[in-house]
Design a protein around this motif. Structure first.
Motif, PDB file in Angstrom:
ATOM      1  N   ASN A  20      36.939  50.737  21.884  1.00 30.01           N
ATOM      2  CA  ASN A  20      36.990  51.840  22.847  1.00 30.01           C
ATOM      3  C   ASN A  20      36.496  53.147  22.244  1.00 30.01           C
ATOM      4  OD1 ASN A  20      37.967  50.263  24.948  1.00 30.01           O
ATOM      5  ND2 ASN A  20      40.077  50.562  24.304  1.00 30.01           N
ATOM      6  N   ARG A  21      36.773  53.340  20.958  1.00 27.85           N
ATOM      7  CA  ARG A  21      36.388  54.585  20.298  1.00 27.85           C
ATOM      8  C   ARG A  21      34.882  54.656  20.084  1.00 27.85           C
ATOM      9  NH1 ARG A  21      35.278  56.338  15.085  1.00 27.85           N
ATOM     10  NH2 ARG A  21      35.390  54.222  14.294  1.00 27.85           N
ATOM     11  N   LEU A  22      34.243  53.550  19.663  1.00 22.04           N
ATOM     12  CA  LEU A  22      32.855  53.634  19.231  1.00 22.04           C
ATOM     13  C   LEU A  22      31.978  52.484  19.698  1.00 22.04           C
ATOM     14  CD1 LEU A  22      30.700  54.991  17.363  1.00 22.04           C
ATOM     15  CD2 LEU A  22      31.581  53.521  15.546  1.00 22.04           C
ATOM     16  N   TYR A  23      32.414  51.261  19.486  1.00 24.92           N
ATOM     17  CA  TYR A  23      31.488  50.131  19.560  1.00 24.92           C
ATOM     18  C   TYR A  23      31.042  49.779  20.976  1.00 24.92           C
ATOM     19  CZ  TYR A  23      32.271  49.747  14.649  1.00 24.92           C
ATOM     20  OH  TYR A  23      32.325  50.039  13.305  1.00 24.92           O
ATOM     21  N   HIS A  24      31.888  49.971  21.979  1.00 25.19           N
ATOM     22  CA  HIS A  24      31.438  49.708  23.349  1.00 25.19           C
ATOM     23  C   HIS A  24      30.338  50.685  23.755  1.00 25.19           C
ATOM     24  CE1 HIS A  24      35.164  47.295  24.806  1.00 25.19           C
ATOM     25  NE2 HIS A  24      34.396  46.601  23.989  1.00 25.19           N
ATOM     26  N   LYS A  25      30.379  51.909  23.248  1.00 21.46           N
ATOM     27  CA  LYS A  25      29.338  52.893  23.541  1.00 21.46           C
ATOM     28  C   LYS A  25      28.007  52.504  22.905  1.00 21.46           C
ATOM     29  CE  LYS A  25      32.839  56.435  23.628  1.00 21.46           C
ATOM     30  NZ  LYS A  25      33.500  57.470  22.837  1.00 21.46           N
ATOM     31  N   LEU A  26      28.086  51.732  21.806  1.00 24.86           N
ATOM     32  CA  LEU A  26      26.876  51.288  21.112  1.00 24.86           C
ATOM     33  C   LEU A  26      26.388  49.921  21.587  1.00 24.86           C
ATOM     34  CD1 LEU A  26      27.882  52.346  17.485  1.00 24.86           C
ATOM     35  CD2 LEU A  26      26.390  53.560  19.078  1.00 24.86           C
ATOM     36  N   GLY A  27      27.095  49.331  22.544  1.00 24.47           N
ATOM     37  CA  GLY A  27      26.694  48.019  23.057  1.00 24.47           C
ATOM     38  C   GLY A  27      27.180  46.865  22.209  1.00 24.47           C
ATOM     39  N   LEU A  28      28.261  47.068  21.463  1.00 27.32           N
ATOM     40  CA  LEU A  28      28.837  46.016  20.612  1.00 27.32           C
ATOM     41  C   LEU A  28      30.284  45.778  21.012  1.00 27.32           C
ATOM     42  CD1 LEU A  28      27.534  47.282  17.162  1.00 27.32           C
ATOM     43  CD2 LEU A  28      26.586  45.415  18.500  1.00 27.32           C
ATOM     44  N   HIS A  29      30.774  44.590  20.726  1.00 31.43           N
ATOM     45  CA  HIS A  29      32.180  44.262  20.976  1.00 31.43           C
ATOM     46  C   HIS A  29      32.699  43.461  19.784  1.00 31.43           C
ATOM     47  CE1 HIS A  29      35.825  43.354  23.156  1.00 31.43           C
ATOM     48  NE2 HIS A  29      35.691  42.096  22.763  1.00 31.43           N
ATOM     49  N   TRP A  30      33.736  43.980  19.123  1.00 31.31           N
ATOM     50  CA  TRP A  30      34.360  43.308  17.990  1.00 31.31           C
ATOM     51  C   TRP A  30      35.594  42.566  18.478  1.00 31.31           C
ATOM     52  CZ3 TRP A  30      34.361  45.547  12.518  1.00 31.31           C
ATOM     53  CH2 TRP A  30      33.140  46.164  12.231  1.00 31.31           C
ATOM     54  N   LYS A  31      35.797  41.355  17.972  1.00 32.19           N
ATOM     55  CA  LYS A  31      37.037  40.641  18.276  1.00 32.19           C
ATOM     56  C   LYS A  31      37.362  39.683  17.147  1.00 32.19           C
ATOM     57  CE  LYS A  31      35.154  36.881  21.078  1.00 32.19           C
ATOM     58  NZ  LYS A  31      35.218  36.232  22.372  1.00 32.19           N
ATOM     59  N   LEU A  32      38.633  39.366  17.051  1.00 22.42           N
ATOM     60  CA  LEU A  32      39.120  38.411  16.066  1.00 22.42           C
ATOM     61  C   LEU A  32      39.050  37.039  16.707  1.00 22.42           C
ATOM     62  CD1 LEU A  32      40.377  38.436  13.207  1.00 22.42           C
ATOM     63  CD2 LEU A  32      42.599  38.367  14.310  1.00 22.42           C
TER      64      LEU A  32
END
Length: 139
Positions: free
Chosen positions: A98-110
């Protein structure tokens, strides 16, 4: 048709337990995210693991010693602590997304996946590239 690109960040192991993720910057992310931001994010996840690992190891040793007497119930604290650690990493990754990666077009998950060398499961950080929506295309 949309093609999903995936990047795996593998954990390092000590005594069979994941204690940190590799902080080496993947070359695929060049131009997508700054290496400093990537290292900060991985550092936050590794800090969370480093905080929780000593307690998990103590309970695991205690549970293994008492396992015969308690018919396996002494391993429940370890299972609960591992679940709590996973949940805190999920929350941390959601915050990072929510802070950074969605704005860059990325999604991190475990994500859980099977090890290549044996039948055990491991947790990896999976980085997905989100599709870019054509905002100028009519409905």
């Amino acid at each position: 048709m949309f093609h999903l690109n995936l990047i795996y960040i593998f954990p390092s192991f000590r005594f069979g337990l994941s204690n940190k993720f590799d902080a080496e910057f993947p070359s695929v992310l060049t131009g997508k995210v700054a290496p400093e931001e990537f290292k900060i994010s991985i550092g936050r996840v590794n800090t969370c693991l480093r905080k929780n690992l000593p307690l998990n190891v103590k309970w695991l040793l205690c549970g293994c010693i008492c396992c015969c007497c308690t018919l396996g119930f002494s391993l429940w604290p370890v299972i609960c602590l591992n679940k709590r650690t996973r949940r805190s990493i999920h929350k941390l990754l959601d915050w990072e997304n929510n802070r950074l990666y969605h704005k860059l077009g990325l999604h991190w998950k475990l994500s859980r996946r099977k090890c290549e060398s044996n039948n055990m499961m491991e947790y990896v950080i999976l980085i997905e590239f989100l599709p870019k929506y054509p905002i100028f295309r009519p409905d």
